[in-house]
Design a protein around this motif. Structure first.
Motif, mmCIF file in Angstrom:
data_model
loop_
_atom_site.group_PDB
_atom_site.id
_atom_site.type_symbol
_atom_site.label_atom_id
_atom_site.label_comp_id
_atom_site.label_asym_id
_atom_site.label_seq_id
_atom_site.Cartn_x
_atom_site.Cartn_y
_atom_site.Cartn_z
ATOM 1 N N SER A 87 64.353 60.437 57.448
ATOM 2 C CA SER A 87 65.604 60.953 56.874
ATOM 3 C C SER A 87 66.326 59.926 56.015
ATOM 4 C CB SER A 87 66.537 61.428 57.994
ATOM 5 O OG SER A 87 67.095 60.341 58.711
ATOM 6 N N LEU A 88 65.990 58.658 56.163
ATOM 7 C CA LEU A 88 66.617 57.625 55.337
ATOM 8 C C LEU A 88 66.144 57.686 53.886
ATOM 9 C CD1 LEU A 88 66.533 54.647 57.849
ATOM 10 C CD2 LEU A 88 68.586 55.679 56.866
ATOM 11 N N HIS A 89 65.031 58.389 53.642
ATOM 12 C CA HIS A 89 64.517 58.532 52.279
ATOM 13 C C HIS A 89 64.405 59.992 51.849
ATOM 14 C CE1 HIS A 89 63.475 54.302 51.527
ATOM 15 N NE2 HIS A 89 63.271 54.249 52.823
ATOM 16 N N HIS A 90 64.485 60.894 52.801
ATOM 17 C CA HIS A 90 64.428 62.333 52.509
ATOM 18 C C HIS A 90 65.683 62.939 53.146
ATOM 19 C CE1 HIS A 90 60.318 60.773 52.427
ATOM 20 N NE2 HIS A 90 60.069 61.682 51.508
ATOM 21 N N THR A 91 66.748 62.941 52.382
ATOM 22 C CA THR A 91 68.079 63.097 52.964
ATOM 23 C C THR A 91 68.545 64.539 53.130
ATOM 24 O OG1 THR A 91 69.104 62.935 50.771
ATOM 25 C CG2 THR A 91 68.766 60.887 51.989
ATOM 26 N N GLN A 92 67.891 65.486 52.475
ATOM 27 C CA GLN A 92 68.377 66.862 52.516
ATOM 28 C C GLN A 92 68.254 67.436 53.926
ATOM 29 O OE1 GLN A 92 66.099 65.721 50.450
ATOM 30 N NE2 GLN A 92 66.906 65.913 48.372
ATOM 31 N N ILE A 93 69.331 67.988 54.406
ATOM 32 C CA ILE A 93 69.319 68.551 55.757
ATOM 33 C C ILE A 93 68.357 69.721 55.867
ATOM 34 C CG2 ILE A 93 71.193 70.229 55.437
ATOM 35 C CD1 ILE A 93 72.214 69.277 58.234
ATOM 36 N N GLU A 94 68.051 70.354 54.715
ATOM 37 C CA GLU A 94 67.096 71.477 54.713
ATOM 38 C C GLU A 94 65.678 71.026 55.077
ATOM 39 O OE1 GLU A 94 70.614 72.411 52.411
ATOM 40 O OE2 GLU A 94 69.158 70.762 52.220
ATOM 41 N N ASN A 95 65.425 69.723 55.011
ATOM 42 C CA ASN A 95 64.133 69.207 55.461
ATOM 43 C C ASN A 95 63.952 69.369 56.967
ATOM 44 O OD1 ASN A 95 63.093 68.227 52.988
ATOM 45 N ND2 ASN A 95 64.379 66.406 53.129
ATOM 46 N N PHE A 96 65.075 69.469 57.678
ATOM 47 C CA PHE A 96 65.034 69.401 59.133
ATOM 48 C C PHE A 96 65.483 70.686 59.827
ATOM 49 C CE2 PHE A 96 65.982 65.321 57.210
ATOM 50 C CZ PHE A 96 64.937 64.536 57.692
ATOM 51 N N ILE A 97 66.379 71.442 59.196
ATOM 52 C CA ILE A 97 66.933 72.647 59.818
ATOM 53 C C ILE A 97 66.911 73.801 58.822
ATOM 54 C CG2 ILE A 97 69.040 73.707 60.733
ATOM 55 C CD1 ILE A 97 69.810 71.082 61.937
ATOM 56 N N VAL A 98 66.500 74.956 59.295
ATOM 57 C CA VAL A 98 66.584 76.185 58.494
ATOM 58 C C VAL A 98 67.399 77.210 59.269
ATOM 59 C CG1 VAL A 98 64.424 75.829 57.271
ATOM 60 C CG2 VAL A 98 64.412 77.018 59.468
ATOM 61 N N THR A 99 67.925 78.176 58.546
ATOM 62 C CA THR A 99 68.725 79.224 59.173
ATOM 63 C C THR A 99 68.108 80.586 58.868
ATOM 64 O OG1 THR A 99 70.719 77.894 58.895
ATOM 65 C CG2 THR A 99 71.022 80.227 59.380
ATOM 66 N N ASP A 100 67.930 81.384 59.905
ATOM 67 C CA ASP A 100 67.440 82.749 59.711
ATOM 68 C C ASP A 100 68.420 83.726 60.346
ATOM 69 O OD1 ASP A 100 67.005 82.563 62.437
ATOM 70 O OD2 ASP A 100 64.820 82.394 62.268
ATOM 71 N N SER A 101 67.983 84.957 60.589
ATOM 72 C CA SER A 101 68.883 85.978 61.129
ATOM 73 C C SER A 101 69.369 85.653 62.534
ATOM 74 C CB SER A 101 68.173 87.340 61.146
ATOM 75 O OG SER A 101 66.974 87.267 61.918
#
Length: 234
Positions: A87-101
């Motif tokens: 995460s120190l080089h790939h900072t987007q939170i979308e890399n780690f968490i997604v949201t569905d229904s």
């Protein structure tokens, strides 16, 4: 059982204060290893908190004579450490968490990406972490007869809530946890050197060096013991 746990923990602490303190202080360094002045570092902040708390719980479970529980927390902490470094080089939170229904959930393929990146960027740490995780998976991560033997009294054949008492093995587990915490520190510290969103604290490595040296002295002492030497040389 809670009262018995307290007694087990306190007696071991009384007899092994320096060893426990060394491991505890190494783990403690991870809590404040980074200087963060960028909101993009939120995933790292949260993941690194998991690393610190999980290693602390691993130490506590070891002190309480629950080795399976300790190893599960250790595996959790190592996975969180790999994610934190990534995460120190790939900072987007979308890399780690997604949201569905249903709501938020972890990205299922993230670990594959993380381990591939780790192998390419930090090969030595990657190989060491892989060996530790492989051992945990083989001996502790799933129900098996080996793990069941940990709680069987050799004299009475009674199954206990706590692991069989073995001062030397317990000492070696405390040392090993400190040694693995040194590996985690090294990984995150190196990753921070090139991170665009955070940097290592100036005094963190100066604090780390004497703790690492003390941890290595314990290893050298354990190597003199016939019961442990072959295992530690792996």
């Amino acid at each position: 059982m809670a009262e018995q746990e307290n007694q087990i923990v306190q007696e071991f602490i009384d007899n092994n204060q320096a060893l426990i303190r060394n491991t505890e202080e190494i783990i403690g360094l991870l809590e404040n290893i980074a200087e963060i002045h960028n909101r993009k570092a939120m995933p790292f902040y949260l993941l690194n908190a998991q690393v610190h708390s999980s290693l602390s719980l691993c130490l506590l479970s070891t002190l309480r004579d629950h080795q399976v529980q300790a190893q599960l927390m250790l595996r959790f902490s190592l996975e969180a450490a790999c994610l934190a470094a990534y995460s120190l080089h790939h900072t987007q939170i979308e890399n780690f968490i997604v949201t569905d229904s249903i709501g938020a959930k972890p990205v299922p393929e993230i670990k594959h990406k993380v381990y591939k990146w780790l192998k390419q960027s930090y090969q030595a740490e990657s190989e060491h972490l892989h060996r530790v995780k492989k051992q945990i998976n083989e001996y502790y991560a799933h129900g098996n007869l080996f793990a069941s033997l940990l709680t069987i009294d050799k004299q009475t054949h009674v199954n206990n809530y706590f692991d069989r008492a073995d001062e030397l093995i317990k000492q070696s587990h405390i040392w090993e946890l400190g040694n693995i915490a040194c590996l985690v520190f090294s990984l995150i510290y190196k990753t921070l050197q090139n991170s665009p969103i955070a940097k290592s604290r100036k005094d963190s490595f100066e604090q780390f060096e004497p703790l690492l040296a003390e941890n290595q002295r314990y290893r050298n002492e354990f190597l003199k013991n016939e019961r442990l030497a072959k295992w530690l040389l792996k």
